[in-house]
Scaffold this active site. Structure first.
Site, mmCIF file in Angstrom:
data_model
loop_
_atom_site.group_PDB
_atom_site.id
_atom_site.type_symbol
_atom_site.label_atom_id
_atom_site.label_comp_id
_atom_site.label_asym_id
_atom_site.label_seq_id
_atom_site.Cartn_x
_atom_site.Cartn_y
_atom_site.Cartn_z
ATOM 1 N N ARG A 90 -1.539 15.407 -2.385
ATOM 2 C CA ARG A 90 -2.889 14.851 -2.430
ATOM 3 C C ARG A 90 -3.869 16.011 -2.583
ATOM 4 O O ARG A 90 -3.820 16.965 -1.819
ATOM 5 C CB ARG A 90 -3.183 14.069 -1.163
ATOM 6 C CG ARG A 90 -2.216 12.935 -0.924
ATOM 7 C CD ARG A 90 -2.087 12.580 0.545
ATOM 8 N NE ARG A 90 -3.332 12.148 1.129
ATOM 9 C CZ ARG A 90 -3.796 10.901 1.068
ATOM 10 N NH1 ARG A 90 -3.100 9.980 0.424
ATOM 11 N NH2 ARG A 90 -4.929 10.573 1.632
ATOM 12 N N ASP A 99 -6.527 -2.838 3.366
ATOM 13 C CA ASP A 99 -5.426 -3.725 2.977
ATOM 14 C C ASP A 99 -5.596 -5.136 3.526
ATOM 15 O O ASP A 99 -4.766 -6.009 3.254
ATOM 16 C CB ASP A 99 -4.087 -3.158 3.470
ATOM 17 C CG ASP A 99 -3.808 -1.770 2.933
ATOM 18 O OD1 ASP A 99 -4.026 -1.560 1.725
ATOM 19 O OD2 ASP A 99 -3.394 -0.895 3.712
ATOM 20 N N GLY A 158 -4.918 3.724 -3.873
ATOM 21 C CA GLY A 158 -6.144 4.365 -4.324
ATOM 22 C C GLY A 158 -5.917 5.768 -4.834
ATOM 23 O O GLY A 158 -6.847 6.435 -5.274
ATOM 24 N N ASP A 159 -4.682 6.246 -4.800
ATOM 25 C CA ASP A 159 -4.372 7.608 -5.229
ATOM 26 C C ASP A 159 -4.518 7.766 -6.737
ATOM 27 O O ASP A 159 -4.452 6.798 -7.494
ATOM 28 C CB ASP A 159 -2.937 7.971 -4.836
ATOM 29 C CG ASP A 159 -2.880 8.550 -3.433
ATOM 30 O OD1 ASP A 159 -3.941 8.770 -2.856
ATOM 31 O OD2 ASP A 159 -1.771 8.753 -2.931
ATOM 32 N N ARG A 164 -5.748 3.981 -8.205
ATOM 33 C CA ARG A 164 -7.198 3.987 -8.115
ATOM 34 C C ARG A 164 -7.771 2.581 -7.982
ATOM 35 O O ARG A 164 -8.776 2.242 -8.588
ATOM 36 C CB ARG A 164 -7.804 4.652 -9.352
ATOM 37 C CG ARG A 164 -7.416 6.105 -9.576
ATOM 38 C CD ARG A 164 -8.007 7.000 -8.512
ATOM 39 N NE ARG A 164 -8.053 8.394 -8.945
ATOM 40 C CZ ARG A 164 -8.364 9.404 -8.151
ATOM 41 N NH1 ARG A 164 -8.646 9.161 -6.883
ATOM 42 N NH2 ARG A 164 -8.398 10.633 -8.595
ATOM 43 N N ASP A 220 0.865 -1.175 0.000
ATOM 44 C CA ASP A 220 0.000 0.000 0.000
ATOM 45 C C ASP A 220 0.908 1.233 0.000
ATOM 46 O O ASP A 220 2.107 1.134 0.290
ATOM 47 C CB ASP A 220 -0.885 -0.028 1.244
ATOM 48 C CG ASP A 220 -1.768 1.196 1.364
ATOM 49 O OD1 ASP A 220 -2.287 1.656 0.331
ATOM 50 O OD2 ASP A 220 -1.914 1.700 2.484
ATOM 51 N N LYS A 221 0.356 2.385 -0.332
ATOM 52 C CA LYS A 221 1.179 3.605 -0.333
ATOM 53 C C LYS A 221 0.931 4.442 0.923
ATOM 54 O O LYS A 221 1.819 4.636 1.741
ATOM 55 C CB LYS A 221 0.902 4.454 -1.580
ATOM 56 C CG LYS A 221 1.815 5.691 -1.663
ATOM 57 C CD LYS A 221 1.442 6.584 -2.799
ATOM 58 C CE LYS A 221 0.201 7.395 -2.505
ATOM 59 N NZ LYS A 221 0.397 8.383 -1.420
ATOM 60 N N THR A 222 -0.306 4.916 1.067
ATOM 61 C CA THR A 222 -0.612 5.832 2.157
ATOM 62 C C THR A 222 -0.516 5.121 3.504
ATOM 63 O O THR A 222 -1.203 4.138 3.752
ATOM 64 C CB THR A 222 -2.021 6.419 1.977
ATOM 65 O OG1 THR A 222 -2.097 7.023 0.688
ATOM 66 C CG2 THR A 222 -2.305 7.456 3.043
ATOM 67 N N PHE A 227 -18.621 10.749 2.360
ATOM 68 C CA PHE A 227 -17.876 10.122 1.273
ATOM 69 C C PHE A 227 -18.352 8.690 1.058
ATOM 70 O O PHE A 227 -18.655 7.977 2.013
ATOM 71 C CB PHE A 227 -16.382 10.067 1.602
ATOM 72 C CG PHE A 227 -15.638 11.304 1.227
ATOM 73 C CD1 PHE A 227 -15.376 11.611 -0.099
ATOM 74 C CD2 PHE A 227 -15.186 12.162 2.207
ATOM 75 C CE1 PHE A 227 -14.680 12.743 -0.439
ATOM 76 C CE2 PHE A 227 -14.487 13.299 1.879
ATOM 77 C CZ PHE A 227 -14.227 13.593 0.553
#
Length: 1226
Positions: free
Chosen positions: A720, A931, A801-802, A901, A512-514, A662
């Site tokens: 972001r 995740d 998801g970025d 994404r 994952d990134k974030t 959201f």
């Protein structure tokens, strides 16, 4: 520091946020709380998360008084809060069904039962304050819990049943049973049972102790006390006696005994604050609400009656759907109205609730199952070799039995009086057969007896040895200070003990990134407002600014976190009457209001200064609210119906009329506010991909164009982004929205579709205000870690998801992407276009690979590196379709894959694709609930204990605090664990096979009769005492290379990927070596004592001691790092063998009395021991030296380098390792 209940509603699900001491922000009242506009009851509007299964657009929409629900498998956070919110796409209706990993429809698959509309057949009826009627038709589960597996009566049969799931145990049980038959009794009946009994006993004691602890915990839990309404007054009752339908009173800091629907709380608005640490590991406060219809009722003074119709028990802790009939009204209940067992009531004096699920039917107990069990790949391969050994065992037994049949045929005339057979019994007048069952049965019995004698060819002790070694390895991994994070005071966690060695064979890392590569600590950097970019000016440094503060009654309130501000923008924020000032004003109002942030006050050492700490849905929202506060728009109060914002010293109250949160489809949130000037406005913020679809470009096309350019600039810097818009609602528009909103929110059927329609209708024709840019900094050491992983031949994939631009920018800053890489982008919206893109990409890859191979052969240049960048929309049309094969072929040729994404289930789908088709070891690492599916899908799952709660940690096999710890975990501990376990398995095969083959050679010289020369007890103790401890010690402590060398040369990790330490070739080489050593061990004493009068028992003792010395010296030859405990284990085992043999031989009731002392008194005995050792090990020693000098592998080269590493030249020297290229795939 004192701690009080705040006036402010803590936003639910603040990831990883610790509970801080706080007090209420004491401000002078602006006015009495007015009624919500148009009679709206803002406290009663709480809506559950519903997925209409007939639609591809799930919707989670509630007003400000609702608990934030989550989508997909397990509470997937909306980490993006906009700019990087997960994009999930569904196939259109009428097309082929939704794929498992590619579409939104799969997200609700696991918990779909929670979201179906309730009908009478699927409903649970709970009569409020009437447990007798509630349980009249169907007796619901009592509140007794039982986590223990066994009872006194069931322990023995059930535990044995579970243990015998291991096929090897059944094998040894069969052997023990065969040995009990008189015709097959080779060993003593007691001795034959000992090995299996010992293993079963050790495991049973461990299981019994663990279950005893569970029972003790259950008893403590079941006998806790709670206040239950009995005969119109609250009385204490044990938890185990609570029944569904009873009203329970919970006080502050108490734990809930069952799942209950809130009826009322000590707060007049019906708010209760809970902490769910025991449920999902998160320590932040969450809000739950009582309905207004029950909030004002006092059950001790007035009779409360009603009916709750709720869904049947299910595992979804984030979903709940029910209806309540009370006082002739029907109201809907959702996740924000239920409190689950295990939660703690915080900052609320008391709360009343009605029990709806009890005991084993509570959501906590239904979720009380661990992560899926994973099995080590090394152990899987080991089973293959055990099958080979079983075949080898059958071959040996067949040889002995056939030879025995031939011998019987040759000596059939001598069998009548031969002592062993004595075919006829002449002791009675009637002559009968004696100990002879015919030629065929004799062969069959000898075969079975051979199996008994040679049984330890299958090493039963290996299983226990592996478990003990893994425990020891885990101890050292947990205690490694280099994987200790001081900032969070967290150590490495080893949550799965059965896959330690898999850490040394990883080929693919999915990250994952974030929060995993980045810190997930957001900092507001800049903004575009009204088409103007405020990122070019010089921001005021934190140490140069005092920050915005608010003074009330002599006390100063200041935001806890400082934000760098742009001087020009700060100046404009104070201008109210210019066009630019109004744009800035509306922009920051949107940042301060369009969220679920809750301001809490924290006391400081200065009594006159208090800090305002913003807790909220995500770090993104916190950063935006802190930014608004820094520019003079400070959120200071939030209740269930309104918010108060201090705007440049002037407090203004905004009534929150509705809030659409959201979700993964809209990727935006909106809030409808009643403003101080009696106007109605809707503020919306969200991802640019969806916001520009609802912004009216005709209002100000230049501003929209400028904002788009600024967004691209921000994304290219790795920031972001969020887009902010608004529009005024006319009185008629507001009334229409309000009517639709109330109708949708109170609907009992089709509520999700109605709320979705309301949100889409109001979020249209927006005027753009601007865009925000937030920086999520990389964690310390991430670029270096990724570079090391790639140098080790590990392929690193990032699944985020970025948006694409942000992900690419982070890819470059983290050294995942380099300027020398050829980038291939796959961004498509249809299956046909995806197919065309993949085909073109494969052609390009083939061409680049061909050119690279040609240039490498000519100049020695490195292969061309290719990076694949693909988005979630494309994956919708690829995963679980025939295009998977093309994606796999393309990804296999790429050095790096970056997926943007992507939805949570798409992450799991990508891991499953490579795991299934590549047949390589995969590792997934992440920090959030989104995740979890990826972590559980991979061979090894690692959770990062960061800002996003603990769901990832609780679902993982291993957990740590920083991504950079992956390097020592894999390169050091993973390498060591793999090398140790590989050697230990092969050594156990060798150790037992040597002993069996000595018995086999002896059988060939004793008429194939299976008489045993080695005593029963020596056979049993061989695997338990004589040789067990050294292999365990070496398996825990051995280090073939130092930590420094392993970290300095990442290429050394490739030995595990290439399976150099455990493979079929090594297995058969080991068997050949074993065969030679057994020949030396048997025939040296046989030839030395040929023709002598030494008895079989004496030779048996010699062979026993010789084999023990042989296998221990064999082990000593391979040990690299010697410790005092290694010396004790190896040489102590030899001494222990001598002692045990002597003890056995001095016991007169055992065979072979005084045999050892007869043979050990001669010099020939000791000469034989020396001769066996030399003859058996010299060939191995010669081959080992030859390989090390003429065909060394990477580890041997590095080991030689270590010997001279003290010299300066060697430290600076470069050594040539095996090149890292993917082997050609067939």
């Amino acid at each position: 520091m004192s701690q009080q209940r705040p006036l402010l509603i803590p936003s639910p699900r603040t990831p990883g946020k610790e509970e801080l001491p706080y007090t209420t922000v004491q401000l002078k009242p602006i006015s009495e709380n007015p009624k919500p506009f148009s009679g709206m009851d803002s406290n009663s509007n709480s809506y559950p998360q519903i997925v209409n299964e007939n639609s591809s657009h799930p919707d989670f929409i509630r007003n400000s008084s609702s608990q934030r629900s989550t989508s997909s498998i397990q509470s997937f956070h909306s980490k993006a809060s906009g700019g990087h919110s997960v994009r999930e796409v569904s196939f259109e209706l009428g097309s082929k069904p939704s794929v498992r990993y590619g579409s939104r429809g799969a997200d609700s698959e696991r918990f779909s039962s929670s979201y179906k509309e309730i009908n009478d057949q699927d409903a649970r009826l709970v009569y409020i304050n009437d447990p007798e009627k509630t349980n009249e038709k169907f007796e619901f589960a009592k509140n007794t819990i039982r986590t223990g597996k066994y009872s006194i009566l069931t322990f023995l049969p059930r535990n044995l049943f579970e243990q015998f799931h291991r096929v090897a145990y059944i094998y040894f049980l069969a052997i023990a049973i065969l040995n009990q038959l008189p015709q097959l009794a080779v060993f003593g009946r007691g001795a034959s049972i000992m090995p299996l009994a010992f293993v079963l006993l050790v495991t049973a004691v461990k299981d019994a102790y663990e279950d005893y602890r569970r029972h003790r915990s259950d008893n403590i839990e079941n006998n806790r006390l709670a206040w239950v309404l009995v005969n119109d007054q609250f009385q204490q009752k044990k938890w185990k006696d609570i029944r569904v339908g009873e009203i329970i009173k919970i006080s502050a800091n108490e734990t809930l005994p069952c799942d209950m629907v809130l009826l009322s709380t000590s707060d007049t608005t019906g708010v209760a604050y809970i902490q769910t640490t025991n449920l999902d590991g998160e320590s932040n406060l969450k809000t739950r609400y009582a309905k207004q219809e029950t909030q004002m009722k006092n059950p001790e003074r007035e009779k409360i009656s009603g009916l709750i119709k709720c869904e049947k028990p299910n595992r979804n802790i984030y979903g709940f759907q029910a209806n309540m009939e009370i006082d002739g009204k029907r109201v809907s209940l959702g996740p924000s109205n239920i409190i689950l067992r295990g939660c703690e009531l915080k900052n609320t004096s008391w709360a009343l609730g009605i029990a709806v699920y009890a005991g084993g039917e509570t959501k906590a107990m239904l979720n009380n199952s661990g992560a899926p069990s994973k099995r080590s790949r090394l152990e899987t391969h080991m089973n293959r070799e055990i099958i080979y050994l079983s075949i080898f065992l059958v071959v040996l037994c067949t040889i002995v039995s056939i030879c025995h049949g031939v011998w019987l045929r040759r000596h059939k005339d001598d069998l009548v009086l031969m002592q062993f057979y004595r075919k006829k019994d002449y002791s009675e007048p009637k002559v009968e057969d004696y100990n002879y069952y015919g030629w065929g049965m004799e062969i069959f019995f000898v075969f079975l007896m051979s199996v008994i004698v040679f049984q330890i060819m299958i090493p039963i002790s290996l299983y226990i040895s592996m478990e003990l070694v893994r425990i020891g390895q885990a101890y050292f991994m947990i205690g490694d200070d280099r994987m200790y994070d001081k900032a969070s005071n967290s150590r490495f966690q080893c949550r799965a003990l059965n896959i330690n060695e898999d850490l040394g064979q990883i080929k693919y890392v999915f990250s994952d990134k974030t929060g995993t590569l980045t810190e997930n600590k957001m900092e507001f950097q800049c903004a575009s407002i009204g088409g103007v970019d405020y990122s070019g000016g010089k921001a005021i440094a934190e140490d140069e600014q005092t920050g915005y503060s608010l003074r009330v009654d002599g006390q100063v309130f200041r935001p806890k976190m400082k934000v760098k501000v742009d001087p020009e923008l700060l100046s404009l924020s104070k201008q109210k009457h210019t066009d630019e000032g109004r744009h800035v004003h509306d922009f920051f109002i949107a940042l301060a209001a369009c969220n679920t942030i809750v301001p809490l006050t924290v006391e400081t050492s200065d009594p006159a200064l208090k800090l305002i700490d913003y807790q909220g849905e995500s770090p993104d929202e916190q950063a935006l609210v802190y930014a608004a506060a820094a520019y003079g728009f400070m959120l200071i109060e939030r209740t269930s119906g309104h918010i108060v914002i201090d705007i440049q010293g002037e407090r203004q109250r905004y009534n929150v009329l509705g809030l659409h949160e959201f979700d993964s489809d809209r990727k935006r949130m909106s809030v409808i506010l009643g403003c101080p000037d009696n106007t109605f406005k809707v503020f919306v913020k969200g991802a640019d991909t969806t916001m520009f679809n609802v912004i009216d470009r005709s209002l100000n096309s230049n501003t929209v164009k400028a904002t788009e350019d600024h967004l691209h600039l921000y994304s290219s810097k790795g920031l972001r982004t969020l887009v902010v818009g608004m529009r005024d609602l006319s009185a008629s528009e507001f009334e229409q929205w309000q009517s639709s909103y109330e109708t949708a929110s109170t609907a009992l059927l089709g509520r999700a579709a109605l709320l979705r329609k309301v949100a889409y209708n109001v979020e249209t024709s927006l005027s753009i205000l601007g865009a925000s840019a937030i920086e999520d900094k990389l964690q310390q050491g991430v670029p270096e870690a990724i570079e090391s992983l790639r140098n080790a031949g590990i392929k690193v994939w990032v699944l985020t998801g970025d948006k694409q631009e942000t992900a690419i920018s982070i890819g470059y800053s983290s050294k995942l992407l380099t300027s020398k890489m050829t980038r291939i982008l796959v961004n498509n919206n249809s299956k046909e276009s995806c197919k065309k893109s993949l085909e073109d990409a494969l052609v390009m890859c083939k061409k680049l690979t061909t050119d690279s191979d040609a240039s490498r052969r000519g100049s020695g240049a490195r292969t061309t590196e290719i990076a694949l960048i693909i988005d979630g929309t494309s994956l919708v049309h690829i995963l679980d379709t025939e295009l998977e094969e093309q994606l796999f072929n393309l990804a296999s040729k790429c050095t790096v894959v970056l997926c943007c994404r992507v939805a949570p289930l798409q992450k799991a789908g990508i891991v499953a694709l490579m795991k299934k088709r590549a047949n390589e070891m995969t590792l997934a690492i992440g920090d959030g609930a989104n995740d979890v599916s990826m972590i559980q899908m991979a061979d090894v799952g690692i959770g990062i204990s960061g800002q996003e709660g603990r769901q990832a940690v609780m679902a993982s096999d291993f957990a740590m605090a920083q991504f950079r710890f992956l390097v020592p975990l894999l390169f050091v501990h993973g390498h060591w664990n793999y090398q140790r376990m590989s050697y230990m398995i092969l050594y156990n095969f060798y150790r037992n096979a040597v002993f069996v083959l000595v018995l086999f050679w002896y059988a060939l010289f004793t008429s194939f009769t299976l008489t045993t020369v080695i005593t029963d007890w020596s056979s049993v103790l061989y695997s338990v005492i004589y040789t067990a401890l050294p292999t365990i010690v070496v398996g825990i402590l051995e280090k073939d290379l130092s930590r420094t060398t392993l970290l300095r040369y990442p290429q050394l990790y490739g030995t595990g990927q290439r399976q150099e330490s455990y493979n079929g070739k090594l297995f058969w080489v080991t068997i050949m070596d074993t065969l030679w050593q057994s020949i030396a061990a048997f025939f040296v004493p046989l030839l030395a004592y040929w023709g002598s009068d030494v008895d079989g028992s004496s030779l048996g003792d010699l062979w026993t001691i010789a084999v023990v010395i042989l296998v221990n010296i064999h082990l000593a030859m391979d040990v690299v790092r010697w410790y005092w405990i290694t010396h004790v284990a190896i040489w102590g085992s030899i001494v222990a063998t001598f002692i045990c043999v002597m003890v056995i031989d001095v016991l007169p009731f055992l065979p072979g009395y005084w045999a050892f002392f007869h043979i050990a008194g001669s010099k020939l005995f000791w000469a034989c021991l020396l001769g066996i050792t030399i003859a058996a090990l010299v060939p191995r020693f010669v081959v080992k030296i030859f390989i090390q000098y003429f065909r060394p592998d990477d580890i041997q080269i590095a080991r030689e380098l270590e010997k001279v590493e003290n010299s300066r030249e060697s430290r600076d020297a470069e050594i040539e390792m095996n090149p890292i290229f993917d082997p050609p795939r067939r």
